[in-house]
Design a protein around this motif. Sequence first.
Motif, PDB file in Angstrom:
ATOM      1  N   PHE A  34     137.323  88.563  33.415  1.00  0.00           N
ATOM      2  CA  PHE A  34     136.691  89.742  34.010  1.00  0.00           C
ATOM      3  C   PHE A  34     135.382  90.114  33.316  1.00  0.00           C
ATOM      4  O   PHE A  34     134.557  90.809  33.884  1.00  0.00           O
ATOM      5  CB  PHE A  34     137.642  90.942  33.941  1.00  0.00           C
ATOM      6  N   GLU A  35     135.207  89.675  32.066  1.00  0.00           N
ATOM      7  CA  GLU A  35     134.087  90.145  31.251  1.00  0.00           C
ATOM      8  C   GLU A  35     132.998  89.104  30.993  1.00  0.00           C
ATOM      9  O   GLU A  35     131.865  89.470  30.702  1.00  0.00           O
ATOM     10  CB  GLU A  35     134.620  90.644  29.904  1.00  0.00           C
ATOM     11  N   THR A  36     133.334  87.825  31.060  1.00  0.00           N
ATOM     12  CA  THR A  36     132.339  86.798  30.777  1.00  0.00           C
ATOM     13  C   THR A  36     131.972  86.053  32.058  1.00  0.00           C
ATOM     14  O   THR A  36     132.709  86.077  33.036  1.00  0.00           O
ATOM     15  CB  THR A  36     132.849  85.771  29.741  1.00  0.00           C
ATOM     16  N   LYS A  37     130.838  85.385  32.016  1.00  0.00           N
ATOM     17  CA  LYS A  37     130.433  84.639  33.199  1.00  0.00           C
ATOM     18  C   LYS A  37     131.161  83.312  33.244  1.00  0.00           C
ATOM     19  O   LYS A  37     131.400  82.671  32.227  1.00  0.00           O
ATOM     20  CB  LYS A  37     128.926  84.447  33.237  1.00  0.00           C
ATOM     21  N   GLY A  38     131.533  82.934  34.444  1.00  0.00           N
ATOM     22  CA  GLY A  38     132.148  81.646  34.679  1.00  0.00           C
ATOM     23  C   GLY A  38     131.310  80.875  35.682  1.00  0.00           C
ATOM     24  O   GLY A  38     130.651  81.465  36.539  1.00  0.00           O
ATOM     25  N   GLU A  39     131.325  79.579  35.574  1.00  0.00           N
ATOM     26  CA  GLU A  39     130.564  78.733  36.494  1.00  0.00           C
ATOM     27  C   GLU A  39     131.508  78.062  37.479  1.00  0.00           C
ATOM     28  O   GLU A  39     132.524  77.480  37.084  1.00  0.00           O
ATOM     29  CB  GLU A  39     129.796  77.662  35.723  1.00  0.00           C
ATOM     30  N   VAL A  40     131.182  78.137  38.757  1.00  0.00           N
ATOM     31  CA  VAL A  40     131.960  77.461  39.785  1.00  0.00           C
ATOM     32  C   VAL A  40     131.634  75.976  39.683  1.00  0.00           C
ATOM     33  O   VAL A  40     130.499  75.564  39.902  1.00  0.00           O
ATOM     34  CB  VAL A  40     131.635  77.999  41.192  1.00  0.00           C
ATOM     35  N   VAL A  41     132.643  75.167  39.315  1.00  0.00           N
ATOM     36  CA  VAL A  41     132.407  73.740  39.137  1.00  0.00           C
ATOM     37  C   VAL A  41     132.962  72.888  40.286  1.00  0.00           C
ATOM     38  O   VAL A  41     132.602  71.732  40.428  1.00  0.00           O
ATOM     39  CB  VAL A  41     132.954  73.230  37.778  1.00  0.00           C
ATOM     40  N   ASP A  42     133.836  73.473  41.109  1.00  0.00           N
ATOM     41  CA  ASP A  42     134.380  72.744  42.255  1.00  0.00           C
ATOM     42  C   ASP A  42     134.909  73.763  43.256  1.00  0.00           C
ATOM     43  O   ASP A  42     135.222  74.900  42.887  1.00  0.00           O
ATOM     44  CB  ASP A  42     135.502  71.796  41.815  1.00  0.00           C
ATOM     45  N   MET A  43     135.014  73.346  44.506  1.00  0.00           N
ATOM     46  CA  MET A  43     135.559  74.218  45.545  1.00  0.00           C
ATOM     47  C   MET A  43     136.411  73.397  46.493  1.00  0.00           C
ATOM     48  O   MET A  43     136.080  72.258  46.803  1.00  0.00           O
ATOM     49  CB  MET A  43     134.427  74.905  46.306  1.00  0.00           C
ATOM     50  N   LYS A  44     137.519  74.008  46.933  1.00  0.00           N
ATOM     51  CA  LYS A  44     138.388  73.394  47.935  1.00  0.00           C
ATOM     52  C   LYS A  44     138.950  74.509  48.797  1.00  0.00           C
ATOM     53  O   LYS A  44     139.669  75.383  48.307  1.00  0.00           O
ATOM     54  CB  LYS A  44     139.530  72.624  47.290  1.00  0.00           C
ATOM     55  N   GLY A  45     138.597  74.502  50.064  1.00  0.00           N
ATOM     56  CA  GLY A  45     139.084  75.538  50.977  1.00  0.00           C
ATOM     57  C   GLY A  45     138.671  76.922  50.519  1.00  0.00           C
ATOM     58  O   GLY A  45     137.487  77.191  50.311  1.00  0.00           O
ATOM     59  N   ASP A  46     139.659  77.805  50.338  1.00  0.00           N
ATOM     60  CA  ASP A  46     139.402  79.190  49.937  1.00  0.00           C
ATOM     61  C   ASP A  46     139.388  79.382  48.433  1.00  0.00           C
ATOM     62  O   ASP A  46     139.376  80.520  47.955  1.00  0.00           O
ATOM     63  CB  ASP A  46     140.475  80.110  50.531  1.00  0.00           C
ATOM     64  N   TYR A  47     139.406  78.299  47.667  1.00  0.00           N
ATOM     65  CA  TYR A  47     139.515  78.392  46.206  1.00  0.00           C
ATOM     66  C   TYR A  47     138.306  77.779  45.505  1.00  0.00           C
ATOM     67  O   TYR A  47     137.713  76.820  45.980  1.00  0.00           O
ATOM     68  CB  TYR A  47     140.789  77.702  45.717  1.00  0.00           C
ATOM     69  N   ALA A  48     137.997  78.362  44.335  1.00  0.00           N
ATOM     70  CA  ALA A  48     136.924  77.851  43.485  1.00  0.00           C
ATOM     71  C   ALA A  48     137.511  77.554  42.107  1.00  0.00           C
ATOM     72  O   ALA A  48     138.324  78.320  41.591  1.00  0.00           O
ATOM     73  CB  ALA A  48     135.803  78.874  43.369  1.00  0.00           C
TER      74      ALA A  48
END
Length: 72
Positions: A34-48
């Motif tokens: 909730f507090e740090t940044k995260g990077e989206v590294v993959d996606m499938k359907g409704d999920y990252a």
Amino acid sequence: MAIKRGDLVRAVREKLENSLEAQASDPRFPSYIFETKGEVVDMKGDYAFVKFGAVPTPNAWLRIDQLEPFES
């Protein structure tokens, strides 16, 4: 704004708590999602698949609607 691979995001506490994912596992989420940044590294359907923080922390699959762009 649609979330895509490479975006910096964080989890939205209100959308994650009491979700199906919270009921299916330990509902005590670590504060870093909730507090740090995260990077989206993959996606499938409704999920990252999100990689959080600069220190070694577990990556997590989260529903896209449970994420928001990270603004510092």
